[in-house]
Design a protein around this motif. Structure first.
Motif, mmCIF file in Angstrom:
data_model
loop_
_atom_site.group_PDB
_atom_site.id
_atom_site.type_symbol
_atom_site.label_atom_id
_atom_site.label_comp_id
_atom_site.label_asym_id
_atom_site.label_seq_id
_atom_site.Cartn_x
_atom_site.Cartn_y
_atom_site.Cartn_z
ATOM 1 N N ASN A 16 10.400 -60.162 -5.582
ATOM 2 C CA ASN A 16 10.506 -58.706 -5.442
ATOM 3 C C ASN A 16 10.771 -57.996 -6.762
ATOM 4 N N ALA A 17 10.482 -58.662 -7.873
ATOM 5 C CA ALA A 17 10.757 -58.080 -9.191
ATOM 6 C C ALA A 17 9.565 -57.259 -9.669
ATOM 7 N N PHE A 18 9.232 -56.221 -8.906
ATOM 8 C CA PHE A 18 8.109 -55.362 -9.262
ATOM 9 C C PHE A 18 8.589 -54.236 -10.173
ATOM 10 N N LEU A 19 7.670 -53.718 -10.971
ATOM 11 C CA LEU A 19 8.028 -52.796 -12.050
ATOM 12 C C LEU A 19 7.322 -51.455 -11.915
ATOM 13 N N ASP A 20 7.825 -50.483 -12.668
ATOM 14 C CA ASP A 20 7.165 -49.190 -12.801
ATOM 15 C C ASP A 20 6.046 -49.291 -13.839
ATOM 16 N N SER A 21 5.186 -48.304 -13.839
ATOM 17 C CA SER A 21 4.255 -48.164 -14.957
ATOM 18 C C SER A 21 5.068 -47.852 -16.213
ATOM 19 N N ALA A 22 4.453 -48.000 -17.363
ATOM 20 C CA ALA A 22 5.158 -47.724 -18.619
ATOM 21 C C ALA A 22 5.650 -46.284 -18.643
ATOM 22 N N TYR A 23 6.864 -46.090 -19.134
ATOM 23 C CA TYR A 23 7.455 -44.755 -19.211
ATOM 24 C C TYR A 23 6.989 -44.017 -20.464
ATOM 25 N N THR A 24 6.901 -42.713 -20.348
ATOM 26 C CA THR A 24 6.530 -41.882 -21.503
ATOM 27 C C THR A 24 7.579 -40.810 -21.776
ATOM 28 N N HIS A 25 8.687 -40.828 -21.026
ATOM 29 C CA HIS A 25 9.659 -39.733 -21.095
ATOM 30 C C HIS A 25 10.992 -40.138 -21.721
ATOM 31 N N LEU A 26 11.090 -41.337 -22.278
ATOM 32 C CA LEU A 26 12.387 -41.842 -22.712
ATOM 33 C C LEU A 26 12.884 -41.173 -23.997
ATOM 34 N N ILE A 27 14.173 -40.844 -23.993
ATOM 35 C CA ILE A 27 14.868 -40.345 -25.182
ATOM 36 C C ILE A 27 16.098 -41.225 -25.362
ATOM 37 N N HIS A 28 16.130 -42.004 -26.430
ATOM 38 C CA HIS A 28 17.210 -42.971 -26.612
ATOM 39 C C HIS A 28 18.505 -42.271 -27.023
ATOM 40 N N PRO A 29 19.625 -42.665 -26.435
ATOM 41 C CA PRO A 29 20.897 -42.008 -26.755
ATOM 42 C C PRO A 29 21.369 -42.339 -28.164
ATOM 43 N N LYS A 30 22.084 -41.409 -28.751
ATOM 44 C CA LYS A 30 22.625 -41.604 -30.094
ATOM 45 C C LYS A 30 24.093 -42.006 -30.017
ATOM 46 N N THR A 31 24.512 -42.770 -31.001
ATOM 47 C CA THR A 31 25.918 -43.136 -31.111
ATOM 48 C C THR A 31 26.602 -42.158 -32.054
ATOM 49 N N SER A 32 27.721 -41.616 -31.628
ATOM 50 C CA SER A 32 28.443 -40.644 -32.443
ATOM 51 C C SER A 32 28.871 -41.270 -33.763
ATOM 52 N N LEU A 33 28.732 -40.512 -34.846
ATOM 53 C CA LEU A 33 29.149 -41.002 -36.158
ATOM 54 C C LEU A 33 30.669 -41.119 -36.239
ATOM 55 N N ILE A 34 31.344 -40.347 -35.406
ATOM 56 C CA ILE A 34 32.807 -40.401 -35.368
ATOM 57 C C ILE A 34 33.216 -41.119 -34.088
ATOM 58 N N THR A 35 33.705 -42.344 -34.219
ATOM 59 C CA THR A 35 34.065 -43.138 -33.054
ATOM 60 C C THR A 35 35.310 -42.578 -32.375
ATOM 61 N N ASN A 36 35.223 -42.413 -31.079
ATOM 62 C CA ASN A 36 36.364 -41.934 -30.302
ATOM 63 C C ASN A 36 37.241 -43.128 -29.945
ATOM 64 N N LYS A 37 38.286 -43.348 -30.739
ATOM 65 C CA LYS A 37 39.137 -44.516 -30.536
ATOM 66 C C LYS A 37 39.939 -44.431 -29.242
ATOM 67 N N ALA A 38 40.027 -43.216 -28.683
ATOM 68 C CA ALA A 38 40.776 -43.052 -27.437
ATOM 69 C C ALA A 38 39.957 -43.502 -26.233
ATOM 70 N N LEU A 39 38.659 -43.710 -26.436
ATOM 71 C CA LEU A 39 37.783 -44.126 -25.348
ATOM 72 C C LEU A 39 38.047 -45.591 -25.018
ATOM 73 N N ALA A 40 38.319 -45.885 -23.764
ATOM 74 C CA ALA A 40 38.599 -47.261 -23.346
ATOM 75 C C ALA A 40 37.375 -48.142 -23.575
ATOM 76 N N SER A 41 37.607 -49.440 -23.752
ATOM 77 C CA SER A 41 36.520 -50.368 -24.063
ATOM 78 C C SER A 41 35.755 -50.826 -22.831
ATOM 79 N N LYS A 42 36.269 -50.525 -21.641
ATOM 80 C CA LYS A 42 35.545 -50.859 -20.415
ATOM 81 C C LYS A 42 36.075 -50.007 -19.267
ATOM 82 N N ASN A 43 35.251 -49.881 -18.239
ATOM 83 C CA ASN A 43 35.677 -49.101 -17.075
ATOM 84 C C ASN A 43 36.288 -50.021 -16.022
#
Length: 354
Positions: free
Chosen positions: A23-50
């Motif tokens: 059942n590992a069927f796929l979508d057609s190739a995507y054309t709408h993707l926008i890759h997320p950016k990593t902030s240049l200033i790391t938020n140290k207060a952000l927990a390392s996992k949920n």
């Protein structure tokens, strides 16, 4: 000797069927993707996992898209279900209709496959029906004619026929009056979906992209799921589709739900783009400190082991007895789930929320 040969042949055929029926069927190739950016200033207060244990209390059971390329429909449906549970409108028994969302999102098109933005827009415009009212049919009618497909599509031609084969309903039904529709289940589903929309899907948000990694993780820390849609690399996923490209498959990683990364210079990175596809999953958590080591085939004939730090935890739509059947977090088994390296997801995917 003859008996042994027959046995080997039967086992080989059985293994082939298992691979074909995962059942590992796929979508057609995507054309709408926008890759997320990593902030240049790391938020140290952000927990390392949920809190993944808490996140799982908002999830409905893993389902299977079967033999249709409807992964983005399933991830969007799972997203709405999770949202409803988190907002305490429903409990984990909620089961929304992928069949309805597929119809409203894809109707009128000549090819299968959708996307999170399209699916969210359809859900907001037409609502969501219940699975019990309009059950999912896992057969691809463009490849297999059934009694039901004949009943619903036989009188159609051209684009209308193609659309009906893809969405399982005449594309003109949506705008017809109740009295002009012979399918009472469709009429009931449409009414049910409209009521659901008016009651629960009242958000005015129309930009569904999440542009920064920190935004994604902040949502996950708040217990809110997100959708990941990604360019598909067969080696990274250990998918059966890589066989014809000469990409080896690690069945242990497949069962454990481990998704790596198409490293530059690997056979995966070189060959997978020649067979373009996309895949959509629900992201339910992350762990920045999780280490994954993966042995990778390189295009020059060598193999290298790469180490990755940081994963996202995903809910897939390929059922529970193949991909991710042995997936675990902290010793707890979550069949049908998996984990993808953050490197692959952030560099080759796009994230969405309603």
């Amino acid at each position: 000797m003859k008996t042994k040969l027959i046995l080997i042949t039967l086992l080989s055929l059985a293994n082939t069927n298992v691979m074909a029926d995962d059942n590992a069927f796929l979508d057609s190739a995507y054309t709408h993707l926008i890759h997320p950016k990593t902030s240049l200033i790391t938020n140290k207060a952000l927990a390392s996992k949920n809190d993944i244990e808490e996140a799982m209390t908002f999830q409905t059971p893993v389902r299977s898209q079967q033999s249709r390329g409807t992964c983005s429909i399933f991830s969007a449906t799972a997203y709405v279900e999770t949202l409803m549970i988190q907002n305490e409108f429903f409990d984990q028994s909620l089961d929304l209709s992928e069949e309805w969302l597929q119809y409203t999102s894809v109707r009128g098109r000549s090819s299968d496959g959708s996307s999170a933005p399209s699916n969210f827009s359809a859900a907001k415009k037409y609502g969501m029906a219940m699975e019990a009212t309009l059950p999912y049919v896992g057969v691809d009618w463009t490849k297999s004619e059934t009694l039901l497909s004949k009943q619903r599509c036989a009188e159609l031609t051209g684009l209308s026929l193609k659309s009906c084969q893809i969405t399982h309903f005449d594309p003109s039904l949506l705008l017809k009056q109740d009295a002009d529709i012979n399918d009472q289940d469709f009429v009931t589903a449409r009414t049910e979906a409209l009521n659901f929309k008016n009651e629960y899907l009242t958000t005015t948000n129309s930009n569904y992209y999440l542009y920064e990694v920190e935004t994604i993780k902040t949502r996950l820390l708040d217990g809110k799921a997100v959708i990941l849609e990604i360019d598909f690399y067969y080696g990274a996923w250990n998918h059966r589709g890589g066989a014809e490209l000469g990409i080896e498959r690690n069945m242990d990683h497949w069962a454990q739900g481990i998704i790596g990364n198409p490293e530059p210079g690997s056979i995966d990175a070189v060959k997978s783009p020649s067979k373009p596809a996309g895949h959509s999953v629900l992201v339910v958590g992350f762990d920045d400190n999780k280490i994954v080591k993966i042995k990778t085939q390189m295009a020059d004939g060598t193999s290298k082991t790469f180490t990755y730090k940081g994963v996202y935890y995903i809910k897939n739509s390929w059922g529970t007895d193949s991909f991710g059947a042995d997936f675990e977090i902290d010793g707890v088994n979550y069949p049908g789930y998996g984990m993808i390296t953050q490197k692959h997801a952030n560099e080759d995917g796009s994230f969405f929320a309603l």
